[in-house]
Design an enzyme around this catalytic site. Structure first.
Site, PDB file in Angstrom:
ATOM      1  N   ASP A 104     -10.112   1.169   0.710  1.00  0.00           N
ATOM      2  CA  ASP A 104     -10.021   2.656   1.171  1.00  0.00           C
ATOM      3  C   ASP A 104     -11.417   3.181   0.815  1.00  0.00           C
ATOM      4  O   ASP A 104     -12.101   2.543  -0.234  1.00  0.00           O
ATOM      5  CB  ASP A 104      -9.149   3.302   0.431  1.00  0.00           C
ATOM      6  N   GLU A 108      -4.088   6.324  18.541  1.00  0.00           N
ATOM      7  CA  GLU A 108      -4.571   5.150  18.015  1.00  0.00           C
ATOM      8  C   GLU A 108      -3.880   3.890  18.410  1.00  0.00           C
ATOM      9  O   GLU A 108      -2.649   3.561  18.181  1.00  0.00           O
ATOM     10  CB  GLU A 108      -4.553   5.296  16.513  1.00  0.00           C
ATOM     11  N   ARG A 123      10.085   5.363  -3.047  1.00  0.00           N
ATOM     12  CA  ARG A 123      10.333   6.590  -4.088  1.00  0.00           C
ATOM     13  C   ARG A 123      11.852   6.776  -3.968  1.00  0.00           C
ATOM     14  O   ARG A 123      12.212   7.081  -3.035  1.00  0.00           O
ATOM     15  CB  ARG A 123       9.598   7.950  -4.026  1.00  0.00           C
ATOM     16  N   ARG A 138      -0.222   5.630  16.001  1.00  0.00           N
ATOM     17  CA  ARG A 138      -0.139   7.085  15.561  1.00  0.00           C
ATOM     18  C   ARG A 138      -0.599   7.835  16.534  1.00  0.00           C
ATOM     19  O   ARG A 138      -1.428   7.827  17.152  1.00  0.00           O
ATOM     20  CB  ARG A 138      -0.476   7.013  14.233  1.00  0.00           C
ATOM     21  N   TYR A 161     -10.340  -5.049   2.474  1.00  0.00           N
ATOM     22  CA  TYR A 161      -9.180  -3.761   3.099  1.00  0.00           C
ATOM     23  C   TYR A 161      -9.422  -2.587   2.188  1.00  0.00           C
ATOM     24  O   TYR A 161      -8.390  -2.295   1.388  1.00  0.00           O
ATOM     25  CB  TYR A 161      -7.919  -4.198   3.268  1.00  0.00           C
ATOM     26  N   ARG A 167       0.825  -1.379   0.148  1.00  0.00           N
ATOM     27  CA  ARG A 167      -0.074  -0.177   0.068  1.00  0.00           C
ATOM     28  C   ARG A 167       0.936   1.115   0.005  1.00  0.00           C
ATOM     29  O   ARG A 167       0.493   2.321  -0.392  1.00  0.00           O
ATOM     30  CB  ARG A 167      -1.189   0.061   1.186  1.00  0.00           C
ATOM     31  N   ARG A 211      -9.530  -6.852  13.057  1.00  0.00           N
ATOM     32  CA  ARG A 211      -8.419  -6.228  13.892  1.00  0.00           C
ATOM     33  C   ARG A 211      -9.491  -5.017  14.596  1.00  0.00           C
ATOM     34  O   ARG A 211      -9.890  -4.260  13.948  1.00  0.00           O
ATOM     35  CB  ARG A 211      -7.451  -5.505  13.252  1.00  0.00           C
TER      36      ARG A 211
HETATM   37  P1  FAD Z   1     -18.528   1.299   7.534  1.00  0.00           P
HETATM   38  O1  FAD Z   1     -17.867   2.750   7.754  1.00  0.00           O
HETATM   39  O2  FAD Z   1     -17.814   0.329   8.564  1.00  0.00           O
HETATM   40  O3  FAD Z   1     -19.950   1.305   7.525  1.00  0.00           O
HETATM   41  C1  FAD Z   1     -20.747   0.107   8.011  1.00  0.00           C
HETATM   42  C2  FAD Z   1     -21.861   0.993   8.886  1.00  0.00           C
HETATM   43  O4  FAD Z   1     -22.868  -0.379   9.340  1.00  0.00           O
HETATM   44  C3  FAD Z   1     -21.293   1.337  10.055  1.00  0.00           C
HETATM   45  O5  FAD Z   1     -21.717   2.362  10.672  1.00  0.00           O
HETATM   46  C4  FAD Z   1     -22.058   0.125  11.277  1.00  0.00           C
HETATM   47  O6  FAD Z   1     -22.087   0.650  12.521  1.00  0.00           O
HETATM   48  C5  FAD Z   1     -23.225  -0.292  10.487  1.00  0.00           C
HETATM   49  N1  FAD Z   1     -23.543  -1.744  10.986  1.00  0.00           N
HETATM   50  C6  FAD Z   1     -22.582  -2.745  10.920  1.00  0.00           C
HETATM   51  N2  FAD Z   1     -23.314  -3.766  11.251  1.00  0.00           N
HETATM   52  C7  FAD Z   1     -24.690  -3.324  11.439  1.00  0.00           C
HETATM   53  C8  FAD Z   1     -25.761  -4.085  11.987  1.00  0.00           C
HETATM   54  N3  FAD Z   1     -25.771  -5.279  12.377  1.00  0.00           N
HETATM   55  N4  FAD Z   1     -27.048  -3.309  12.061  1.00  0.00           N
HETATM   56  C9  FAD Z   1     -27.136  -1.981  11.681  1.00  0.00           C
HETATM   57  N5  FAD Z   1     -25.807  -1.348  11.601  1.00  0.00           N
HETATM   58  C10 FAD Z   1     -24.693  -1.845  11.287  1.00  0.00           C
HETATM   59  N6  FAD Z   1      -9.983   5.119   3.773  1.00  0.00           N
HETATM   60  C11 FAD Z   1      -9.295   6.201   2.990  1.00  0.00           C
HETATM   61  O7  FAD Z   1      -9.679   6.210   1.875  1.00  0.00           O
HETATM   62  N7  FAD Z   1      -8.209   7.062   3.588  1.00  0.00           N
HETATM   63  C12 FAD Z   1      -8.134   7.064   4.683  1.00  0.00           C
HETATM   64  O8  FAD Z   1      -6.990   7.756   4.990  1.00  0.00           O
HETATM   65  C13 FAD Z   1      -8.529   5.960   5.608  1.00  0.00           C
HETATM   66  N8  FAD Z   1      -8.033   5.893   6.866  1.00  0.00           N
HETATM   67  C14 FAD Z   1      -8.728   4.819   7.654  1.00  0.00           C
HETATM   68  C15 FAD Z   1      -8.535   4.724   8.973  1.00  0.00           C
HETATM   69  C16 FAD Z   1      -8.937   3.767   9.959  1.00  0.00           C
HETATM   70  C17 FAD Z   1      -8.370   3.693  11.281  1.00  0.00           C
HETATM   71  C18 FAD Z   1     -10.069   2.817   9.251  1.00  0.00           C
HETATM   72  C19 FAD Z   1     -10.527   1.702  10.186  1.00  0.00           C
HETATM   73  C20 FAD Z   1     -10.459   2.923   7.965  1.00  0.00           C
HETATM   74  C21 FAD Z   1      -9.818   3.877   7.166  1.00  0.00           C
HETATM   75  N9  FAD Z   1     -10.090   4.205   5.797  1.00  0.00           N
HETATM   76  C22 FAD Z   1      -9.536   5.021   4.988  1.00  0.00           C
HETATM   77  C23 FAD Z   1     -11.233   3.116   5.199  1.00  0.00           C
HETATM   78  C24 FAD Z   1     -12.679   3.773   5.184  1.00  0.00           C
HETATM   79  O9  FAD Z   1     -13.065   3.879   6.863  1.00  0.00           O
HETATM   80  C25 FAD Z   1     -13.514   2.928   4.629  1.00  0.00           C
HETATM   81  O10 FAD Z   1     -13.273   2.707   3.404  1.00  0.00           O
HETATM   82  C26 FAD Z   1     -15.030   3.386   4.561  1.00  0.00           C
HETATM   83  O11 FAD Z   1     -15.200   3.796   5.720  1.00  0.00           O
HETATM   84  C27 FAD Z   1     -15.908   2.013   4.151  1.00  0.00           C
HETATM   85  O12 FAD Z   1     -17.228   2.521   4.394  1.00  0.00           O
HETATM   86  P2  FAD Z   1     -18.422   1.100   4.513  1.00  0.00           P
HETATM   87  O13 FAD Z   1     -19.631   1.792   4.370  1.00  0.00           O
HETATM   88  O14 FAD Z   1     -18.016  -0.030   3.844  1.00  0.00           O
HETATM   89  O15 FAD Z   1     -18.187   0.825   6.100  1.00  0.00           O
HETATM   90  N1  UDP Z   2       3.259   0.667   7.801  1.00  0.00           N
HETATM   91  C1  UDP Z   2       4.465   0.553   8.591  1.00  0.00           C
HETATM   92  N2  UDP Z   2       4.991   1.566   9.220  1.00  0.00           N
HETATM   93  C2  UDP Z   2       4.336   2.932   9.229  1.00  0.00           C
HETATM   94  C3  UDP Z   2       3.182   3.033   8.387  1.00  0.00           C
HETATM   95  C4  UDP Z   2       2.748   1.908   7.845  1.00  0.00           C
HETATM   96  O1  UDP Z   2       5.125  -0.548   8.808  1.00  0.00           O
HETATM   97  O2  UDP Z   2       4.847   3.897   9.749  1.00  0.00           O
HETATM   98  C5  UDP Z   2       2.802  -0.572   7.179  1.00  0.00           C
HETATM   99  C6  UDP Z   2       1.798  -1.378   8.221  1.00  0.00           C
HETATM  100  O3  UDP Z   2       1.902  -2.575   8.161  1.00  0.00           O
HETATM  101  C7  UDP Z   2       0.501  -0.993   7.877  1.00  0.00           C
HETATM  102  C8  UDP Z   2       0.649  -0.940   6.329  1.00  0.00           C
HETATM  103  O4  UDP Z   2       2.012  -0.298   6.177  1.00  0.00           O
HETATM  104  O5  UDP Z   2      -0.463  -1.739   8.339  1.00  0.00           O
HETATM  105  C9  UDP Z   2      -0.487   0.119   5.682  1.00  0.00           C
HETATM  106  O6  UDP Z   2      -0.263   1.443   6.034  1.00  0.00           O
HETATM  107  P1  UDP Z   2      -1.530   2.413   5.906  1.00  0.00           P
HETATM  108  O7  UDP Z   2      -0.987   3.571   6.320  1.00  0.00           O
HETATM  109  O8  UDP Z   2      -1.919   2.477   4.679  1.00  0.00           O
HETATM  110  O9  UDP Z   2      -2.616   1.871   6.909  1.00  0.00           O
HETATM  111  P2  UDP Z   2      -4.047   2.415   7.430  1.00  0.00           P
HETATM  112  O10 UDP Z   2      -3.950   3.682   7.332  1.00  0.00           O
HETATM  113  O11 UDP Z   2      -4.846   1.525   6.647  1.00  0.00           O
HETATM  114  O12 UDP Z   2      -3.975   1.825   8.633  1.00  0.00           O
END
Ligand code: FAD
Ligand code: UDP
Length: 369
Positions: free
Chosen positions: A349, A299, A175, A279, A347, A171, A248
């Protein structure tokens, strides 16, 4: 039936589906188990700062259609994610680039940096990387793997790097230029007024029931609409009949501090295994928000137990095999569509979720028109 669609989950996937179906006159009901809409992209405004309640969310994509789609709902600022990593007493730029190589080895040119990586790769004797550890060493060498990847990854996933799939580390860009942009994508930014306003617009005019878990009254929900769009955990939907998928978990610790600028960057990673969080996010730097105070979130990765929020699917071979069985069942459903990160155990985005939701809407429209 009272509704055309019951949408389980008000995250990005469910909300786009609701928006598009409302546009063609369909009647949708969204149920959401949390007490707010938006799923994991939810932001709330505190101290004039949009707080990313479920971790840093930076929008990025190279898909022009997705970019234009999301821009109907918001403008984006020009934020470029450039996290910094802390290991012991030193700081390193991310992703792995000429700045990182200089900080690690003192190399000043791409040729010098490449030589160093090749030397370390040869010592490790890896030809075909089979897991995350081998993939990482062959991309950036042993020193960077040891200091910036191994500890972070093992605490993030709760598994040894040799047990994790290589794609997770791919991911991140590597560079041979002095460029600290964490993403390679053409478009990037943060919505001008947070993500929640985006979801509010998508759900405007659609009935939403918060604090409502599909599984608490399954029979009722299964009989309220012609079709169901399910964005929760697919293994739970099938009552874990092929076994549990692994997820996770995360724990967020948020504090308001009486200082204007705590760490000088939106994201700082702590790559040592011994530091329990991965982080620290300082939310105001996503938008250069004006505030005399600041809000920071640590986090902490956590073991996932049934009932906890499932933040990440763990896409190793074992789980992917279990998922394939659920997917096979899902493909035979006539009334239920699975979508989103948990419904398809991917997984993904945000941009990919938007692309998948639009694809799903297209297929559904073909069926009904
Ligand atoms: P979700 O946002 O999980 O929505 C699912 C919804 O369904 C939730 O509100 C949940 O409560 C509800 N639900 C589940 N089960 C039930 C049930 N039984 N009854 C009623 N409701 C229910 N993406 C990026 O592009 N850039 C980023 O920087 C980025 N950072 C992230 C950082 C973290 C820590 C995490 C966890 C994810 C990150 N993502 C990022 C990914 C991004 O969050 C997801 O791509 C996106 O939110 C997924 O949308 P979704 O609708 O599939 O899921
Ligand atoms: N990662 C790492 N060191 C860092 C940042 C990321 O080893 O400082 C690795 C780690 O395995 C992580 C993966 O790169 O799960 C992807 O990172 P990303 O920032 O895309 O993760 P997310 O934002 O989805 O948690």
């Amino acid at each position: 039936m009272k509704y055309d669609y019951l949408i389980v989950g008000s995250g990005l996937f469910g909300s786009i589906f609701a928006y598009e179906m409302k546009k063609i006159g369909k009647n949708c009901l969204v149920i959401e188990k949390r007490d707010h809409i938006g799923g994991n992209i939810y932001t709330s405004k505190e101290e004039n700062i949009n707080v990313h309640k479920y971790g840093a969310h930076i929008f990025h994509t190279s898909d022009k259609e997705v970019w234009e789609y999301i821009n109907q709902f918001t403008e984006f600022n020009n934020f470029i994610n450039s996290p910094v990593a802390v290991y012991e007493d030193k700081m390193y730029n991310l992703p792995f680039n000429m700045n990182t190589f200089y900080q690690m080895w003192g190399t000043k040119t791409p040729t010098e940096a490449l030589e160093k990586i090749e030397e370390q790769k040869a010592e490790a004797n890896i030809t075909e990387p089979k897991n995350l550890e081998e993939q990482a060493i062959s991309l950036v060498g042993l020193d960077i793997y040891t200091k910036l990847i191994k500890g972070y990854t093992e605490k993030q996933w709760g598994k040894d790097c040799t047990e994790l799939p290589a794609f997770i580390i791919k991911r991140l860009p590597v560079r041979l230029t002095f460029d600290n942009n964490y993403f390679n994508d053409r478009y990037q930014g943060i919505p001008l007024d947070g993500y929640t306003t985006v979801i509010e617009q998508m759900l405007d005019g659609t009935e939403v029931k918060l604090n409502t878990d599909f599984f608490k009254d399954r029979e009722n929900w299964e009989n309220i609409a012609d079709k169901i769009v399910f964005t929760g955990m697919i293994d739970q939907f099938y009552d874990y009949k092929f076994g549990r998928l692994e997820y996770r978990g995360l724990r967020f610790e948020t504090e308001t501090l009486d200082v204007e600028n705590y760490q000088g960057n939106a994201v700082i990673n702590y790559t040592e295994r011994e530091i329990p969080y991965t982080r620290i996010i300082e939310h105001k730097h996503f938008e250069a928000s004006e505030s005399p105070k600041t809000i920071v979130t640590k986090e902490y990765p956590a073991q996932w137990n049934p009932g906890d929020e499932a933040y990440y699917p763990v896409n190793n071979d074992k789980n992917n095999e279990i998922y394939a069985k659920y997917e096979e069942l899902a493909s035979q459903e006539e009334k239920v569509i699975f979508g989103g990160r948990l419904g398809t155990y991917k997984y993904y985005d945000m941009w990919k979720i938007i692309a998948e939701a639009l694809n799903c809407v297209k297929k559904e429209k073909k069926l009904i028109e």
